[in-house]
Design a protein around this motif. Structure first.
Motif, mmCIF file in Angstrom:
data_model
loop_
_atom_site.group_PDB
_atom_site.id
_atom_site.type_symbol
_atom_site.label_atom_id
_atom_site.label_comp_id
_atom_site.label_asym_id
_atom_site.label_seq_id
_atom_site.Cartn_x
_atom_site.Cartn_y
_atom_site.Cartn_z
ATOM 1 N N LYS A 76 84.259 83.847 18.471
ATOM 2 C CA LYS A 76 85.715 83.936 18.649
ATOM 3 C C LYS A 76 86.062 84.188 20.106
ATOM 4 C CE LYS A 76 86.292 85.887 14.063
ATOM 5 N NZ LYS A 76 86.555 87.114 13.301
ATOM 6 N N GLN A 77 85.301 85.074 20.743
ATOM 7 C CA GLN A 77 85.502 85.417 22.147
ATOM 8 C C GLN A 77 84.183 85.234 22.880
ATOM 9 O OE1 GLN A 77 86.694 89.502 21.589
ATOM 10 N NE2 GLN A 77 88.812 88.993 22.112
ATOM 11 N N GLN A 78 84.274 84.838 24.154
ATOM 12 C CA GLN A 78 83.066 84.606 24.938
ATOM 13 C C GLN A 78 83.001 85.509 26.169
ATOM 14 O OE1 GLN A 78 85.029 81.931 23.939
ATOM 15 N NE2 GLN A 78 83.716 81.257 22.292
ATOM 16 N N GLN A 84 76.525 89.284 24.831
ATOM 17 C CA GLN A 84 75.369 90.184 24.791
ATOM 18 C C GLN A 84 75.195 90.806 23.403
ATOM 19 O OE1 GLN A 84 76.191 92.863 28.053
ATOM 20 N NE2 GLN A 84 74.860 91.734 29.446
ATOM 21 N N GLN A 85 76.310 91.181 22.776
ATOM 22 C CA GLN A 85 76.229 91.766 21.437
ATOM 23 C C GLN A 85 75.640 90.775 20.441
ATOM 24 O OE1 GLN A 85 80.277 92.972 20.741
ATOM 25 N NE2 GLN A 85 79.972 94.992 21.659
ATOM 26 N N PHE A 86 76.087 89.524 20.518
ATOM 27 C CA PHE A 86 75.552 88.505 19.623
ATOM 28 C C PHE A 86 74.059 88.313 19.872
ATOM 29 C CE2 PHE A 86 74.209 84.183 18.738
ATOM 30 C CZ PHE A 86 74.508 84.100 17.393
ATOM 31 N N GLU A 87 73.676 88.181 21.127
ATOM 32 C CA GLU A 87 72.273 87.938 21.476
ATOM 33 C C GLU A 87 71.374 89.086 21.023
ATOM 34 O OE1 GLU A 87 72.246 86.952 25.653
ATOM 35 O OE2 GLU A 87 73.532 85.194 25.310
ATOM 36 N N GLU A 88 71.823 90.317 21.222
ATOM 37 C CA GLU A 88 71.038 91.475 20.797
ATOM 38 C C GLU A 88 70.889 91.516 19.283
ATOM 39 O OE1 GLU A 88 73.005 94.827 22.565
ATOM 40 O OE2 GLU A 88 72.388 94.246 24.592
ATOM 41 N N ALA A 89 71.928 91.090 18.572
ATOM 42 C CA ALA A 89 71.879 91.108 17.103
ATOM 43 C C ALA A 89 71.002 89.987 16.561
ATOM 44 C CB ALA A 89 73.292 90.995 16.534
ATOM 45 N N ILE A 90 71.138 88.788 17.093
ATOM 46 C CA ILE A 90 70.468 87.624 16.510
ATOM 47 C C ILE A 90 68.954 87.643 16.714
ATOM 48 C CG2 ILE A 90 70.660 85.994 18.442
ATOM 49 C CD1 ILE A 90 71.399 85.215 14.751
ATOM 50 N N ILE A 91 68.484 88.221 17.807
ATOM 51 C CA ILE A 91 67.035 88.200 18.060
ATOM 52 C C ILE A 91 66.255 89.125 17.123
ATOM 53 C CG2 ILE A 91 67.270 87.464 20.466
ATOM 54 C CD1 ILE A 91 66.704 90.361 21.306
ATOM 55 N N ARG A 92 66.937 89.972 16.400
ATOM 56 C CA ARG A 92 66.263 90.891 15.473
ATOM 57 C C ARG A 92 65.797 90.220 14.195
ATOM 58 N NH1 ARG A 92 70.522 95.300 14.376
ATOM 59 N NH2 ARG A 92 71.629 93.357 14.135
ATOM 60 N N PHE A 93 66.346 89.053 13.868
ATOM 61 C CA PHE A 93 66.049 88.429 12.585
ATOM 62 C C PHE A 93 64.794 87.568 12.666
ATOM 63 C CE2 PHE A 93 70.826 88.722 12.560
ATOM 64 C CZ PHE A 93 70.860 89.895 11.829
ATOM 65 N N LYS A 94 63.809 87.864 11.833
ATOM 66 C CA LYS A 94 62.524 87.160 11.853
ATOM 67 C C LYS A 94 62.660 85.687 11.499
ATOM 68 C CE LYS A 94 61.175 88.593 7.154
ATOM 69 N NZ LYS A 94 62.092 87.672 6.550
ATOM 70 N N GLU A 95 63.700 85.317 10.781
ATOM 71 C CA GLU A 95 63.913 83.921 10.400
ATOM 72 C C GLU A 95 64.304 83.054 11.594
ATOM 73 O OE1 GLU A 95 65.088 86.565 6.908
ATOM 74 O OE2 GLU A 95 65.480 86.544 9.052
ATOM 75 N N VAL A 96 64.832 83.684 12.634
ATOM 76 C CA VAL A 96 65.292 82.959 13.819
ATOM 77 C C VAL A 96 64.139 82.841 14.806
ATOM 78 C CG1 VAL A 96 66.954 82.929 15.716
ATOM 79 C CG2 VAL A 96 67.652 83.782 13.468
ATOM 80 N N SER A 129 76.283 86.925 8.563
ATOM 81 C CA SER A 129 77.624 87.441 8.270
ATOM 82 C C SER A 129 77.807 88.884 8.733
ATOM 83 C CB SER A 129 77.930 87.322 6.777
ATOM 84 O OG SER A 129 77.075 88.159 6.042
ATOM 85 N N SER A 130 76.714 89.573 9.031
ATOM 86 C CA SER A 130 76.822 90.954 9.506
ATOM 87 C C SER A 130 77.126 91.036 11.002
ATOM 88 C CB SER A 130 75.523 91.722 9.204
ATOM 89 O OG SER A 130 74.471 91.262 10.048
ATOM 90 N N ILE A 131 77.023 89.917 11.708
ATOM 91 C CA ILE A 131 77.282 89.907 13.150
ATOM 92 C C ILE A 131 78.763 89.659 13.385
ATOM 93 C CG2 ILE A 131 76.758 88.783 15.355
ATOM 94 C CD1 ILE A 131 74.062 87.945 14.167
ATOM 95 N N PRO A 132 79.428 90.559 14.085
ATOM 96 C CA PRO A 132 80.854 90.363 14.341
ATOM 97 C C PRO A 132 81.104 89.251 15.366
ATOM 98 C CG PRO A 132 80.067 92.348 15.433
ATOM 99 C CD PRO A 132 78.918 91.800 14.632
ATOM 100 N N ASN A 133 82.308 88.732 15.369
ATOM 101 C CA ASN A 133 82.797 87.797 16.385
ATOM 102 C C ASN A 133 82.368 86.343 16.175
ATOM 103 O OD1 ASN A 133 84.384 87.349 18.735
ATOM 104 N ND2 ASN A 133 82.536 87.237 19.964
#
Length: 154
Positions: A76-78, A84-96, A129-133
């Motif tokens: 929604k916002q860049q 940074q919040q998105f990147e920190e959240a997404i790298i935690r998932f083993k499927e990615v 879906s748990s990652i905001p924005n």
């Protein structure tokens, strides 16, 4: 400042990209150097970050990971903070397996590997879906991999 990569370095890198399990003596024999200078070159290539790490390529399908998904994400916002919040959240998932920040109509491209469509649905519903924005998510299911290569042409 990193040293320039010469022909001998290129030969070493090409050999290691094809088979990272090669020993110093094997590499040295194939490039025509003795083991000691070959070892020093490899140490320098590691120190300079040209060689990042050694890995084994695993056949995902033989491990039950049948579904490969290329997923685009638009935020929604860049702002620097939201990216940074998105990147920190997404790298935690083993499927990615891979996350790329891209230019164009989307902000990120994700390479996601799961067992099947049901697992992907669970991944989207519980993790993404748990990652905001996130404003938009598009999933592209890979039907067939035509070329799968990791080696850089040097």
């Amino acid at each position: 400042m990193a040293e320039k990569i010469d022909l001998m370095d290129t030969r070493i890198l090409n050999l290691l990209q094809q088979d990272a399990s090669l020993g110093i003596k094997e590499i040295a024999a194939q490039i025509g150097l003795s083991p000691s200078p070959t070892h020093e070159r490899i140490k320098r290539l590691k120190r300079e970050g040209i060689i990042e790490k050694y890995v084994a390529l695993v056949n995902r399908e033989k491990t039950g990971k049948q579904l490969l998904v290329l997923c685009t994400v638009t935020l929604k916002q860049q702002s620097v903070e939201t990216l940074q919040q998105f990147e920190e959240a997404i790298i935690r998932f083993k499927e990615v397996l891979e996350v790329m920040c891209i230019a164009g109509s989307h902000d990120y491209l994700l390479k996601v590997v799961v067992n099947d469509v049901n697992d992907y649905h669970t991944f989207v519903m519980t993790h993404l879906s748990s990652i905001p924005n996130i404003s938009n998510l598009s999933s592209n299911f890979v039907l067939k991999e035509i070329k799968r290569e990791t080696a850089l042409e040097l």
